[in-house]
Scaffold this motif. Structure first.
Motif, PDB file in Angstrom:
ATOM      1  N   GLN A 252      -4.173  -2.972   4.951  1.00 40.91           N
ATOM      2  CA  GLN A 252      -3.049  -2.329   4.266  1.00 40.91           C
ATOM      3  C   GLN A 252      -3.317  -0.847   4.057  1.00 40.91           C
ATOM      4  OE1 GLN A 252      -2.321  -4.609   0.731  1.00 40.91           O
ATOM      5  NE2 GLN A 252      -2.068  -6.446   1.946  1.00 40.91           N
ATOM      6  N   SER A 253      -4.560  -0.521   3.693  1.00 34.53           N
ATOM      7  CA  SER A 253      -4.899   0.896   3.500  1.00 34.53           C
ATOM      8  C   SER A 253      -4.775   1.626   4.826  1.00 34.53           C
ATOM      9  CB  SER A 253      -6.326   1.038   2.985  1.00 34.53           C
ATOM     10  OG  SER A 253      -6.499   0.284   1.833  1.00 34.53           O
TER      11      SER A 253
ATOM     12  N   PHE B  61     -10.990  -4.605   0.031  1.00 36.97           N
ATOM     13  CA  PHE B  61      -9.553  -4.395  -0.077  1.00 36.97           C
ATOM     14  C   PHE B  61      -9.197  -2.927   0.118  1.00 36.97           C
ATOM     15  CE2 PHE B  61      -5.563  -6.361  -1.097  1.00 36.97           C
ATOM     16  CZ  PHE B  61      -4.780  -5.322  -1.532  1.00 36.97           C
TER      17      PHE B  61
ATOM     18  N   LYS C 189     -10.620   7.936  -9.930  1.00 33.75           N
ATOM     19  CA  LYS C 189      -9.601   6.968  -9.506  1.00 33.75           C
ATOM     20  C   LYS C 189     -10.156   6.032  -8.452  1.00 33.75           C
ATOM     21  CE  LYS C 189      -5.391   7.990  -8.397  1.00 33.75           C
ATOM     22  NZ  LYS C 189      -4.220   8.753  -7.930  1.00 33.75           N
TER      23      LYS C 189
ATOM     24  N   ASN D  82      -1.081   2.004   5.686  1.00 37.03           N
ATOM     25  CA  ASN D  82      -0.478   3.035   4.836  1.00 37.03           C
ATOM     26  C   ASN D  82      -0.822   4.423   5.350  1.00 37.03           C
ATOM     27  OD1 ASN D  82      -0.731   4.957   2.290  1.00 37.03           O
ATOM     28  ND2 ASN D  82       0.789   3.395   1.823  1.00 37.03           N
TER      29      ASN D  82
ATOM     30  N   GLN E 116     -11.930  -2.460  -9.333  1.00 39.82           N
ATOM     31  CA  GLN E 116     -10.887  -3.462  -9.547  1.00 39.82           C
ATOM     32  C   GLN E 116     -10.645  -4.300  -8.300  1.00 39.82           C
ATOM     33  OE1 GLN E 116      -9.442  -4.192 -12.537  1.00 39.82           O
ATOM     34  NE2 GLN E 116     -11.005  -2.762 -13.212  1.00 39.82           N
ATOM     35  N   VAL E 117     -10.449  -3.617  -7.178  1.00 35.21           N
ATOM     36  CA  VAL E 117     -10.033  -4.374  -5.993  1.00 35.21           C
ATOM     37  C   VAL E 117     -11.141  -4.521  -4.965  1.00 35.21           C
ATOM     38  CG1 VAL E 117      -7.652  -3.657  -6.341  1.00 35.21           C
ATOM     39  CG2 VAL E 117      -9.067  -2.384  -4.742  1.00 35.21           C
TER      40      VAL E 117
ATOM     41  N   PHE F 126     -12.650   3.630  -9.967  1.00 40.54           N
ATOM     42  CA  PHE F 126     -11.953   2.612 -10.764  1.00 40.54           C
ATOM     43  C   PHE F 126     -11.290   1.588  -9.849  1.00 40.54           C
ATOM     44  CE2 PHE F 126     -10.037   0.697 -14.313  1.00 40.54           C
ATOM     45  CZ  PHE F 126      -8.735   0.403 -13.989  1.00 40.54           C
ATOM     46  N   GLN F 127     -10.615   2.113  -8.809  1.00 44.16           N
ATOM     47  CA  GLN F 127      -9.921   1.220  -7.879  1.00 44.16           C
ATOM     48  C   GLN F 127     -10.932   0.294  -7.190  1.00 44.16           C
ATOM     49  OE1 GLN F 127      -8.260   2.980  -4.314  1.00 44.16           O
ATOM     50  NE2 GLN F 127      -6.421   1.784  -4.493  1.00 44.16           N
TER      51      GLN F 127
ATOM     52  N   MET G 229       5.519  10.799  -3.373  1.00 49.19           N
ATOM     53  CA  MET G 229       5.239  12.144  -3.930  1.00 49.19           C
ATOM     54  C   MET G 229       6.438  12.641  -4.688  1.00 49.19           C
ATOM     55  SD  MET G 229       3.202  14.835  -1.553  1.00 49.19           S
ATOM     56  CE  MET G 229       4.048  14.587  -0.045  1.00 49.19           C
ATOM     57  N   ASP G 230       6.277  13.189  -5.886  1.00 49.56           N
ATOM     58  CA  ASP G 230       7.475  13.678  -6.545  1.00 49.56           C
ATOM     59  C   ASP G 230       7.799  15.075  -6.005  1.00 49.56           C
ATOM     60  OD1 ASP G 230       6.020  14.634  -9.772  1.00 49.56           O
ATOM     61  OD2 ASP G 230       5.717  15.385  -7.750  1.00 49.56           O
TER      62      ASP G 230
END
Lengths: 236, 420
Positions: free
Chosen positions: B339-340, B334, B322, B343, B329-330, B325-326, B1-2
């Protein structure tokens, strides 16, 4: 007199209202203070399992390096080492997921800076080994190195996932490594200079072919298959 | 996070936590404060005014609920106001009552406010208080007894609002509205304790006749005449009180289109009246019956809330696009992989802790309200419907809220055009 009594009643209500607000603010401040303390403790607790995972992965990699140095170009050892590299690749992805999740808090214990560097070295060693196997095993695998910054890069996160998917689908004949830049590691600086890395993400395939910018999964496969067409996913 | 995202997240979460804690503290005070000790010796006379339109035979339920109340029989009269558009069944029902204290007034006028004003100005006798009751609403037998109490406890009371509930909810949409009304009861009481109650609902509010006359009766051109009257009473220096234990029941909209139509009218009127009286509500005054600070916050937050729907739509679009799209793609496997999960697990941090505390306090607050108003709580049933109300219903209302605001601007334009 009536006006005074009214004013007094109003003041009492206002004070009571202000008191409620002040008490609420105090409770919120206490909860937030406790949250930061808890967050810091939780971040510290996460350090140990991550370091254990890194150490375990390091041990696995050293074992593969040893095997490769004894007999890396035989028809027996190449598939074995490739399989081992595939396992290490998955473990590296898991470690990255653990670390990126753990780093979402603030403030972070100082150990995290060292963890990042340890992981970067592990990944470098992995990449070096996979390049050696690429050369010794008749190009039966393909390596990819992705550079990403240590600031926010949403595309990089997605790219990392997509590389992991391509790796799985290729039966680990496509072995990606991701490298975090900006960690004060000389070897990484050197690689950035060699490949002229200025934007992120940037992919380097087989140590030779540089592709800048975000690639979808299908684009990664297409580009990888240009350079190595005997990967199983290239034929499907 | 910024940094910006982090700071914004902490600020928003802290504000949410502050709101939840502040209101919980208000509710602690709210439910303890209701005075049940006042004994009334001389009950004032009450005029129960029931304007009609298309309520049909339900009018009988409304009138019967008044006739069955515990209020002294010689201390109230019922006035049924017929609109020029009142249908035959309603008219027949109105005229079927044989009680001496029921008067049917055929006003030949259109509009609820016009009907009410006509009855009040021309037909009332010596009643000091007016109970406004819709013909599709019923009252609890103790409602009038409870509503008169604040008139004896405090000075300058203009209106006492009841706690309004849904009449015999059965269908899912009615059940969700039941919880909306339950939480509104607590909110209304809390706001009245903070001297910022801006609307005393039409069905079941008890109004001081002298205050109504001084304030200028109902605005006949306003689509939410009850809210407009409440604001005008406040501005004229009267107090708006609320009784938790004075219960009225109303028939809810049964389909989404009728619900949206009702809410569209309410919210159009709310914004119209808030904009119309914004200056008078925040100006400094002697009587301090209005808490200017809280009113200002209400006005500001009403304005900011208009950003909520477009922002929500934007973030849903951003997240969904998003995610899709993800996924493309994956793949799903996945996306839902170890991993998700890892995380997510390792992402638990101080913000998560603040979020969990906020949710716990909010759930506690919710059950505290339900227990104090409903007197009994079913964890499963109340929990389920409350969650549906909180998670889904709000978005539906947000559409009516935004549309209501836009319509209020049109109404203001029209009203300014009429004046000039």
């Amino acid at each position: 007199m009536e006006r005074r009594a009214k004013r007094k009643a109003v003041n009492h209500v206002l004070v009571s209202r202000k008191t409620k607000l002040l008490v609420s603010i105090l409770i919120v401040a206490i909860i937030i203070g406790l949250s930061f303390i808890f967050g810091y403790i939780a971040a510290e607790l996460k350090v140990s399992p991550i370091i254990n995972s890194i150490n375990q992965d390091q041990a696995n990699l050293e074992s593969l390096i040893l095997t490769a140095s004894i007999s890396s170009n035989s028809s027996f050892s190449c598939p074995l080492i490739q399989a081992g590299l595939g396992t290490v690749s998955q473990e590296l992805s898991n470690i990255y997921s653990e670390l990126s999740g753990a780093k979402s808090g603030y403030p972070l214990p100082p150990q995290y800076a060292n963890i990042g560097i340890q992981l970067a070295y592990l990944r470098l060693n992995y990449w070096i080994l996979s390049n050696k196997i690429y050369a010794d095993c008749g190009h039966s695998i393909e390596t990819a190195l992705m550079f990403y910054p240590n600031s926010v890069c949403i595309d990089c996160g997605e790219e990392g996932q997509e590389l992991a998917v391509v790796s799985q689908e290729s039966n680990y004949t496509f072995l990606p490594t991701v490298i975090e830049t900006g960690l004060n590691i000389n070897e990484v600086y050197a690689l950035q200079k060699v490949y002229n890395i200025t934007t992120y993400p940037t992919l380097v395939i087989d140590g030779k072919y540089i592709i800048k910018g975000y690639l979808t999964t299908s684009q990664i496969i297409k580009d990888a298959c240009k350079y190595l067409d005997n990967m199983s996913i290239c034929n499907s | 996070m910024d940094v910006f995202d982090s700071v914004l997240s902490y600020v928003l979460m802290s504000m949410l936590l502050l709101t939840v804690i502040f209101w919980l503290i208000v509710y602690f005070d709210t439910f303890e404060s209701e005075n049940n000790k006042t004994k009334i010796k001389n009950y004032p006379k009450v005029a129960v005014v029931i304007p009609t339109l298309f309520e049909g035979k339900f009018l009988r339920n409304s009138v019967d609920s008044v006739l069955n109340s515990n209020y002294p029989k010689d201390k109230y009269n019922i006035y049924i106001g017929l609109n020029e558009r009142t249908d035959k069944i309603t008219r027949k029902t109105a005229y079927s009552f044989k009680n001496r204290n029921i008067t049917v007034v055929d006003t030949h006028l259109n509009g609820k406010s016009r009907v009410m004003n006509y009855v009040i100005k021309n037909k009332l006798k010596d009643e000091k208080l007016i109970l406004s009751l819709d013909a599709d609403s019923v009252i609890d037998k103790n409602l009038i007894n409870k509503l008169v109490i604040p008139f004896f406890e405090k000075k300058d009371v203009g209106i006492v609002a009841p706690s309004m509930l849904i009449y015999k909810p059965k269908k899912p949409l009615e059940m969700i509205q039941k919880y909306e009304y339950l939480f509104n009861i607590a909110l209304r009481k809390g706001l009245s304790m903070l001297s910022t109650l801006l609307v005393a609902p039409g069905p079941g509010s008890l109004i001081s006749r002298s205050a109504l006359e001084k304030a200028g009766y109902y605005d006949e051109n306003n689509i939410t005449e009850d809210m407009e009257l409440t604001m005008r009473m406040l501005i004229n220096g009267y107090r708006i009180e609320n009784r938790l234990d004075a219960i009225s029941y109303t028939l809810p909209p049964r389909t989404i289109p009728t619900l949206m139509k009702q809410r569209f009218r309410w919210y159009s009127g709310s914004f119209f009246n808030m904009i119309k009286y914004r200056k008078q509500l925040v100006v400094k005054r002697d009587d301090e019956n209005i808490d200017r600070g809280t009113i200002s916050l209400i006005l500001i937050s009403s304005g900011l809330s208009l950003l909520a729907l477009p922002l929500l739509g934007y973030y849903i679009y951003l997240y969904l696009s998003k995610f899709i799209f993800q996924l493309s793609q994956v793949g799903l496997k996945f996306t839902l992989s170890y991993q998700s999960f890892v995380n997510f697990l390792f992402s638990f941090n101080e913000l998560s802790f603040i979020g969990i505390i906020t949710v716990i306090i909010a759930i506690y607050s919710m059950f505290y309200i339900l227990k104090n108003i409903n007197k009994k709580v079913s964890v499963v049933k109340d929990g389920f419907w409350s969650m549906i109300f909180i998670l889904l219903y709000g978005y539906l209302l947000a559409i009516a809220w935004t549309a209501g605001f836009l319509n209020s601007l049109r109404l203001i334009n029209k009203s300014n055009g009429t004046k000039s």
